[in-house]
Design a protein around this motif. Structure first.
Motif, short mmCIF file in Angstrom:
data_model
loop_
_atom_site.label_atom_id
_atom_site.label_comp_id
_atom_site.label_asym_id
_atom_site.label_seq_id
_atom_site.Cartn_x
_atom_site.Cartn_y
_atom_site.Cartn_z
N TRP A 1 67.74 32.12 35.03
CA TRP A 1 69.74 32.24 34.19
C TRP A 1 69.61 32.84 32.71
CZ3 TRP A 1 69.97 26.83 36.46
CH2 TRP A 1 70.38 26.64 37.58
N MET A 2 69.57 34.16 32.60
CA MET A 2 69.58 34.88 31.48
C MET A 2 70.81 35.27 31.25
SD MET A 2 66.01 36.83 32.12
CE MET A 2 65.44 37.58 30.64
N ILE B 1 68.51 33.89 26.13
CA ILE B 1 68.58 31.87 26.31
C ILE B 1 68.33 32.46 28.09
CG2 ILE B 1 70.15 30.86 26.26
CD1 ILE B 1 71.80 31.67 24.31
N ILE B 2 67.21 31.47 27.97
CA ILE B 2 67.00 31.69 29.22
C ILE B 2 66.32 30.25 29.70
CG2 ILE B 2 64.58 32.21 30.92
CD1 ILE B 2 63.49 33.98 28.05
N THR C 1 66.01 24.91 28.89
CA THR C 1 66.90 25.80 28.62
C THR C 1 65.80 26.62 27.34
OG1 THR C 1 68.55 24.73 28.41
CG2 THR C 1 68.50 26.28 27.09
N MET C 2 65.65 27.20 27.31
CA MET C 2 65.03 28.94 25.75
C MET C 2 65.77 29.70 25.27
SD MET C 2 61.07 28.49 28.90
CE MET C 2 62.71 29.20 30.21
N ILE C 3 65.53 28.94 24.03
CA ILE C 3 65.73 30.09 23.09
C ILE C 3 64.97 30.98 22.53
CG2 ILE C 3 68.22 30.57 21.62
CD1 ILE C 3 68.64 27.90 22.24
N MET C 4 65.37 32.24 22.37
CA MET C 4 63.54 32.96 22.32
C MET C 4 64.34 34.26 21.38
SD MET C 4 60.65 34.77 23.89
CE MET C 4 61.24 36.29 25.30
N PRO C 5 63.73 34.08 20.12
CA PRO C 5 64.34 35.54 19.37
C PRO C 5 63.57 36.77 19.87
CG PRO C 5 63.01 34.24 18.27
CD PRO C 5 62.97 33.64 19.64
N ASP C 6 64.50 38.00 19.67
CA ASP C 6 64.37 39.13 19.49
C ASP C 6 63.18 39.53 18.85
OD1 ASP C 6 66.36 39.25 20.63
OD2 ASP C 6 67.05 41.04 19.65
N THR D 1 77.70 31.68 25.41
CA THR D 1 75.99 32.17 26.53
C THR D 1 75.72 32.34 27.50
OG1 THR D 1 75.84 33.03 23.81
CG2 THR D 1 74.70 33.84 25.24
N LEU D 2 76.00 31.26 28.04
CA LEU D 2 75.48 30.63 28.62
C LEU D 2 76.39 30.73 29.87
CD1 LEU D 2 73.06 27.45 28.19
CD2 LEU D 2 72.58 29.92 28.93
#
Length: 405
Positions: free
Chosen positions: A243-244, A254-255, A267-272, A292-293
């Motif tokens: 899921w994204m 968020i992946i 759960t991965m939170i990856m900034p721009d 968000t999710l």
């Protein structure tokens, strides 16, 4: 400690966030036992998750350029056990740090017990062990009310031991190693002469991905570092369900990659921008994450994920003090009336992410020591004085002071 993940914030969610997903699950996986959370359970879960980001933000302040991996659930549990032995003022301060001011201590204890039972039943294909223990010096007598709370609500083992014996240290570390499936060793390095109690939470987690990665497809690919440089790291790849979602406030993707029957997720939170990783945790709260999710999109497509292993160990005492944790007021641990304070909060963890899934373990050890008012010597009445050489005893001067004025 591994340096491979300097820009991606990763954590294992022990409490399931709301996500949109399809109804397909693998036929060989057991059906989850899902029920609505009670109001107090929901508050415990939400507060524990907010505590996660508060704690992460404090750790980042101390170690901004280092990998770290923690179980805030473990730290939260250890503090929750300890506050049952604190006086009212310190209890209130503990509850404030944990974000539980809206609950009574009794509600917190009962909700912890039922919530742990709930997460145990979510997925029988996931290995999860949560264990608690209390170790105290045989020179003291533990208060029965405190011991009863630990055994009833936290299923804690209680050990009365000789703290001056090396065997006690070995036994304590052996308990931790066993409860973490051998992943956490020698967590406590020594027992100081002033320490009289240890409260310990150990947690172990192992789960396979819902769709696993093929080891033959793992190859070296580029990973961008926060400083703008790039490195080559072993990267897994597979066409898997995940899921994204994108959060405009966080400016981050968020992946979520599911384990087992999809009730647990990585759960991965990856900034721009890789350079924005520091300080990201301080911007996250549970409501933002959940909202968000809730609008996430389900994908079944190629996913690239670094294969890595992390080990972390730190004394979180100062971090927690900065968050408002009291050090004293621990009057309800022992029958003996002795001043007590927190000596240390050791947190040690292990995480491996590979083609099969993830294995994680952590332990939190809160040490309690005896303290006293700083010793002082007062010369506050008339006295005779000498100035002398101490080796030979030769007196060089002598006198009497009746009035210093």
């Amino acid at each position: 400690m591994s340096k491979q993940l300097s820009i991606v914030l990763l954590f294992i969610s022990l409490f399931t966030f709301s996500t949109s997903c399809d109804e397909a699950t693998q036929a060989n996986l057991p059906e989850p036992i899902v029920r609505p959370l009670s109001a107090s359970e929901a508050e415990i879960a939400s507060s524990a998750n907010n505590f996660t980001f508060d704690l992460m933000a404090e750790i980042e302040n101390e170690q901004p350029n280092e990998n770290y991996f923690i179980s805030s659930f473990s730290v939260n549990t250890a503090l929750s056990m300890l506050l049952n032995g604190a006086d009212q003022t310190s209890q209130d301060e503990f509850m404030e740090v944990l974000g539980l001011s809206g609950l009574s201590v009794e509600q917190m204890n009962e909700s912890y017990r039922s919530l742990v039972e709930y997460i145990y039943g979510l997925d029988n294909s996931v290995s999860l062990n949560v264990a608690n223990s209390n170790w105290y010096s045989d020179q003291f007598t533990i208060k029965q009310d405190f011991a009863d709370v630990l055994t009833t609500h936290y299923q804690a083992d209680i050990f009365e031991r000789n703290f001056g014996s090396e065997a006690t240290l070995n036994e304590l570390n052996g308990w931790i190693e066993e409860e973490t499936n051998g992943k956490i060793k020698n967590a406590l390095e020594s027992i100081s002469p002033d320490e009289v109690m240890f409260l310990i939470n150990a947690i172990y987690f192992k789960a396979n991905w819902t769709s696993q990665f093929d080891p033959d497809a793992t190859n070296e690919t580029t990973f961008l570092l926060a400083n703008g440089q790039s490195v080559e790291v072993p990267t897994m790849t597979a066409k898997v369900k995940h899921w994204m979602a994108y959060d405009e406030t966080l400016k981050a993707q968020i992946i979520e990659l599911p384990y087992g029957n999809e009730n647990y997720a990585f759960t991965m939170i990856m900034p721009d921008s890789p350079s924005d990783i520091n300080g990201l945790a301080a911007k996250i709260d549970v409501n933002t994450l959940n909202n968000t999710l809730a609008d996430s999109t389900t994908y079944v497509r190629e996913l690239y994920l670094p294969k890595f292993q992390l080990e972390f160990k730190s004394n979180l005492k100062n971090v927690l003090v900065n968050m408002g944790m009291p050090l004293g007021g621990l009057n309800n641990l022992f029958k003996e009336e002795r001043p007590l304070a927190i000596s240390k909060v050791i947190h040690q963890s292990f995480l491996e992410v590979n083609e099969e899934g993830s294995e994680a373990a952590a332990v939190t050890i809160i040490g309690i020591e005896t303290t006293s008012v700083s010793p002082s010597t007062r010369v506050n009445q008339p006295f005779i004085f000498l100035i002398r050489e101490r080796n030979s005893g030769t007196i060089l001067f002598s006198g009497k002071l009746l009035d210093p004025r």
